[in-house]
Design an enzyme around this catalytic site. Structure first.
Site, short mmCIF file in Angstrom:
data_model
loop_
_atom_site.label_atom_id
_atom_site.label_comp_id
_atom_site.label_asym_id
_atom_site.label_seq_id
_atom_site.Cartn_x
_atom_site.Cartn_y
_atom_site.Cartn_z
N GLY A 1 0.82 -1.20 0.00
CA GLY A 1 0.00 0.00 0.00
C GLY A 1 0.86 1.25 0.00
O GLY A 1 1.74 1.42 0.84
N GLY B 1 -2.56 6.57 1.78
CA GLY B 1 -2.52 7.50 2.90
C GLY B 1 -1.44 7.15 3.91
O GLY B 1 -0.58 7.97 4.24
N ASP C 1 1.53 -1.52 -4.82
CA ASP C 1 0.22 -0.84 -4.81
C ASP C 1 -0.37 -0.90 -6.21
O ASP C 1 0.30 -0.56 -7.19
CB ASP C 1 0.35 0.61 -4.35
CG ASP C 1 -1.02 1.19 -3.94
OD1 ASP C 1 -1.99 1.00 -4.71
OD2 ASP C 1 -1.13 1.81 -2.88
N CYS D 1 -36.53 -5.41 3.85
CA CYS D 1 -37.81 -4.69 3.87
C CYS D 1 -37.64 -3.25 4.35
O CYS D 1 -38.41 -2.38 3.99
CB CYS D 1 -38.86 -5.44 4.69
SG CYS D 1 -38.38 -5.63 6.39
#
Lengths: 650, 323
Positions: free
Chosen positions: A19, A22, A43, A168
């Site tokens: 990564g 940030g 990344d 629902c």
């Protein structure tokens, strides 16, 4: 303390960062400054404008380029002589196998999604490489250390899943704005612009009068040459007017609920103003992003629009999709960076909210909810990256007994903004790092192998390239490089129910699933069961033996941010995430409330936060070795045990 | 809040952080002016954070030329260019920081902050200093306090793995949402001098040892005319004597301040540990953002981080009247 041994450990280390977002940008910078000389960065992402407020290695001119590569170049500017190896690739791709992981002294995660975190955890376990894991949301964050045989693995504790809502609630009885957003995004938007073949509950639940799906299906289909204006009016009146009328007819639903108000377009927008509005169409310039807001004359995404404005935006957005983006229709999925899609969903959600008497929201807020956007600031990422490096250095020095998990809090707890806690011991029933088998209840006469592979092996167990065996017989294997006849055999097996496989599965059969890339093997004991509760067990299976998160429902959304305003209470389990918001931090509970911790800060004698007095002398239990007067923060790793277990350090 | 709206460009760039602190806070930030003086690795982190956050302007003060020591824990100094250019630290920082966010006005002010006339302070909302002696901290703090408008004052120090932040917001009122109501809070901060004058005996027993150790070091540098961080392990005997004198004066046992800790801080001098810079710069950045935006509980009034135990601790060290 940058002692000699520390510098040596750092200099000789080869580290993998997963990564470069940030946390990643901050981490790469801090690693380079701390003397690391051989750093590999994976990344798969490219740079976006909304990254630039915190991913400081990137500039406007880099938008669209590989994060890993640009981050490398930026760091080399102030540390020209170190080695940084970037990979613009998905960490789950096969090149990053156990052999690849084995070359590193430690792996540092700055990821933004659970899936990749789980994958990296398994590779680290298989390769026996220590993992330092991290995550932030807003002002909150944490760093944890996972070392095979010494601490829990990343998956020893159940991870929060995105909040889900009963079907629902979404289709018939929304009570919060987020319900309206989910309806607008997952039902209406999907129905109008997405794959028509997808199952969609838009009508089934909102009209209880037994409408055949055939007749309602037609409502959303635009007739050939139907004027977009007329079509838009028809859709609007159907979903906000007619469907609400139908729902109202079912009186039982509304006994204890506020009745919704049907909304028809003619009541909101008198014909004249509506037509005048249509003329604005000429204002659209081809070179700017297509925007309904602009056509309607709205400029501020922070404003809350009136019902009439929302209606105009709804109508214009629908029309723009038809006129300007016709080829997209039928295969769109909601994308938070698609301005027109965000506008449509905002308008639809607000109109529905208005109908149900729910407060309306701005486009900015709606985009955050619909896009699961994670709140992010540079400062928290910088702090977390600093903490990652501190832990990484301890790991490299073999100083495992001083490793800590650290929580970054928004509000101080016992005077602490940064709170270190001893790592937890491995969960003995963790199917990832222990060999404990799982128990799976399902109907072997009905459950197909395909569902077993997709829903259980891939989704629940997080395997990437699985194979399935019954005893010594291979019945399925993922991959592209199979012989034709083998692939055909697997394809046939996938369509069979478990009981009819070449080696039939019955109660007591043990299935072995294995991921060769993750080098993870897992035994699953099958228990046959005929019936499942539709509401409570919608997946028609129950997987136990692992403290799995709650069942999934079809509507998953981040929902209202609870962490944000809330204090970090209890054990903040993985406030996941840096960036793109694929997940959201949720505080899960092992049941120690912050109220207790706060109480303890006022009264240091409170026992709940102290170790058992019998153990008080054990030096390992003291977090702060210099100061044995300090309280020790004790968090429950295992609620059933009622107290924290010690990490054995060999 | 009144005033013009954020531009589309600002909204796009600041999207993720507006989701954290809101549009009004972002607007206030974009109008705020911040001054930093005494540049080091920790302030490099701090500057990065407030520039990214989108303050209106950042003014940098430090006329020193770039040295090898400055390169060690600093990502704002490209090693080759910096030396060639012959520019001051402030100028080199300025060139790098400008690129981080074109919407922030980053500039250099020459001279020494202690020589600044009072009215020059008036254009700033926050003044942040590092690498300062005790005398300089007092002077700058008092100059901020003399002005009619409130100027937030911060100091930050990183001595290897140990760090200290001091905050003076004077009289600070802020609103905090509490179950839908806006509750007003009022905090009264002591000045640096008032804070360090609080008798040690009056402080809670659990007050972090780093607080006392930092005071001893500060006094040592002051009495011996040292610059900030101009210390080494060989100063330990003198510092141990000073510890005894100070502890006797204060009527506390000198074991309050471990010799090991003093030795560590003296050996560190002005040397910074980069992960600790990141942590201190992050916390300090957040505090300045809070004070400017009026969002969030500001810390009062000292913060400590020590990589040795990993704790980030807040201490309120105020005279009884300002508790």
């Amino acid at each position: 303390m940058a002692s000699c041994s520390q510098l040596d450990a750092v200099k000789g280390a080869k580290v993998l960062m997963v990564g470069a977002g940030g946390i990643g940008c901050e981490l790469l910078k801090t690693l380079a400054l701390s003397g690391f000389e051989d750093i590999h960065v994976i990344d798969m992402d490219t740079i976006e404008v909304s990254n630039l407020n915190r991913q400081f290695l990137f500039r406007q001119s880099h938008v669209g380029q590989s994060k890993a590569k640009v981050a490398r170049d930026a760091v080399l500017k102030f540390r020209p002589h170190i080695n940084i190896t970037p990979y613009h690739a998905n960490v789950k791709s096969p090149e990053f196998n156990v052999e690849f992981f084995k070359q590193f002294s430690v792996v540092l995660n700055g990821l933004d999604n659970l899936d990749a975190r789980r994958h990296v955890n398994r590779l680290c376990l298989a390769a026996e490489v220590p993992l330092v894991e991290s995550g932030t949301t807003g002002f909150l964050g944490q760093v944890t250390v996972h070392i095979k045989g010494k601490t829990e693995c990343y998956e020893c504790q159940p991870k929060p899943t995105p909040k889900s809502y009963p079907v629902c609630t979404i289709t018939s009885t929304p009570s919060k704005y987020v319900h309206c957003v989910v309806w607008a995004k997952d039902l209406l938007f999907a129905k109008l612009f997405g794959d028509r073949n997808q199952v969609n509950d838009l009508n089934v639940h909102s009209s209880d009068d037994g409408d055949t799906s055939k007749s309602t299906e037609d409502v959303f289909e635009r007739n050939q040459n139907e004027d977009p204006e007329k079509y838009g009016r028809r859709i609007y009146d159907h979903v906000f007017g007619y469907n609400i009328e139908l729902a109202l007819a079912n009186e039982e639903t509304w006994i204890n609920r506020k009745k919704p108000r049907p909304i028809y377009m003619k009541d909101v927008l008198p014909i004249e103003s509506f037509q005048q509005n249509g003329k604005l169409d000429n204002c659209i310039k081809e070179d700017v992003a297509i925007s309904a807001m602009q056509v309607v004359g709205l400029t501020n995404p922070q404003d809350i629009w009136s019902l009439a404005e929302n209606t105009k935006v709804f109508f214009e957005a629908l029309r723009l999709f038809i006129e300007k983006r016709e080829k997209d229709i039928g295969n769109l999925t909601f994308d938070k960076d698609d301005q027109l899609a965000v506008e449509f969903v905002t308008a639809a959600a607000n109109i529905r909210a208005s109908s149900f008497g729910i407060p309306m929201h701005s486009l900015f807020e709606t985009k955050g909810i619909a896009g699961n956007i994670v709140h992010a600031v540079a400062t928290t990422n910088a702090v977390i990256a600093g903490l990652i490096v501190i832990e990484a250095v301890k790991v490299l020095q073999g100083d495992f007994c001083n490793c800590r998990m650290t929580y970054c809090l928004e509000h101080p707890s016992r005077k602490m903004l940064l709170m270190p806690v001893e790592p937890f011991e491995a969960n003995k029933s963790c199917y990832v790092c222990s060999e404990k088998p799982l128990l799976l209840e399902l109907n072997t006469q009905k459950y197909r192998l395909r569902d077993f592979v997709e829903k259980i092996v891939r989704n629940k167990l997080g395997m990437n390239l699985p194979l399935v065996m019954i005893g010594a017989n291979l019945i399925f294997e993922a991959g592209d490089d199979l012989e034709d006849d083998v692939a055909a055999n697997y394809a046939r097996n996938l369509e069979k129910v478990l009981a009819e496989l070449p080696t039939p599965v019955t109660s007591g059969t043990v299935l072995t699933v294995e991921d060769l890339q993750q080098e993870l093997t897992c035994n699953i004991v099958i228990k046959h069961r005929e019936e499942f509760d539709e509401e409570k067990e919608p997946d028609e299976m129950v997987l136990t033996g692992w403290n799995a998160p709650n069942k999934e429902s079809r509507f998953t959304s981040n929902g209202e941010s609870s962490t944000h305003s809330a204090q970090v209470s209890e054990r903040t389990e993985t406030t996941v995430d840096t960036d793109t918001g694929r997940e959201r931090s949720v505080i899960t509970g092992t049941k120690r409330k912050l109220s207790e911790i706060e109480a303890a800060s006022d009264n240091s004698e409170i026992q709940s936060l102290k170790p058992n007095s019998a153990n008080h002398e054990t030096p390992q239990q003291v977090i702060d070795n210099d100061d044995d007067e300090d309280d020790i923060v004790m968090l429950d790793a295992f609620p059933e045990a009622g107290k924290k277990k010690k990490v054995e350090v060999s | 809040m009144d005033g013009e709206e954020l531009t589309a460009q600002q909204t796009a760039l600041y999207d993720r952080q507006i989701r954290v602190w809101g549009v009004d806070a972002q607007k206030r930030l974009s109008k705020a002016n911040v001054l930093v003086s005494g540049l080091n690795g920790t302030l490099a982190e701090f500057c990065k954070n407030v520039v990214l956050a989108g303050v209106g302007s950042l003014t940098l003060m430090d006329d020193r030329l770039v040295s090898d020591d400055d390169l060690r824990s600093n990502f704002l100094i490209p090693p080759d260019e910096a030396k060639k250019s012959g520019g001051s630290l402030a100028e080199v920082y300025c060139n790098s920081l400008k690129e981080f966010n074109p919407m922030v006005h980053v500039s250099v002010e020459k001279g020494n902050l202690t020589q600044f006339h009072g009215d020059l302070f008036d254009k700033f909302d926050a003044v942040v200093v590092s690498c300062c002696t005790l005398k300089e901290k007092r002077m700058i703090n008092e100059k901020c306090r003399e002005r009619d408008r409130r100027i937030a004052f911060y100091t930050v120090e990183c001595r290897d793995s140990c760090g200290e932040i001091f905050v003076d917001l004077q009289n600070y009122t802020y609103a905090q949402k509490k179950s839908d109501d806006n509750v007003k809070y009022h905090l009264e901060y002591p000045s640096f001098q008032e804070a360090i004058s609080v008798p040690w005996r009056d402080l809670p027993r659990k007050t972090t040892k780093t607080y006392f150790a930092m005071r001893v070091l500060e006094h040592f540098e002051y009495f011996h005319n040292r610059k900030y961080g101009e210390t080494s392990a060989s100063d330990l005997p003198i510092v141990l004597n000073l510890r005894k004198t100070l502890c006797d004066e204060q009527g506390v046992n000198e074991s309050l301040i471990p010799e090991k800790l003093l030795d560590h801080l003296l050996s560190a001098g002005a040397k910074e540990h980069p992960p600790v810079c990141a942590i201190l710069g992050g916390i300090l950045g957040q505090e300045v953002i809070k004070a400017i935006s009026g969002k969030g509980d500001p810390l009062k009034n000292f913060f400590y981080f020590d990589a040795a135990d990993g704790k980030g601790i807040i201490e309120d060290i105020s005279p009884v009247s300002k508790h």
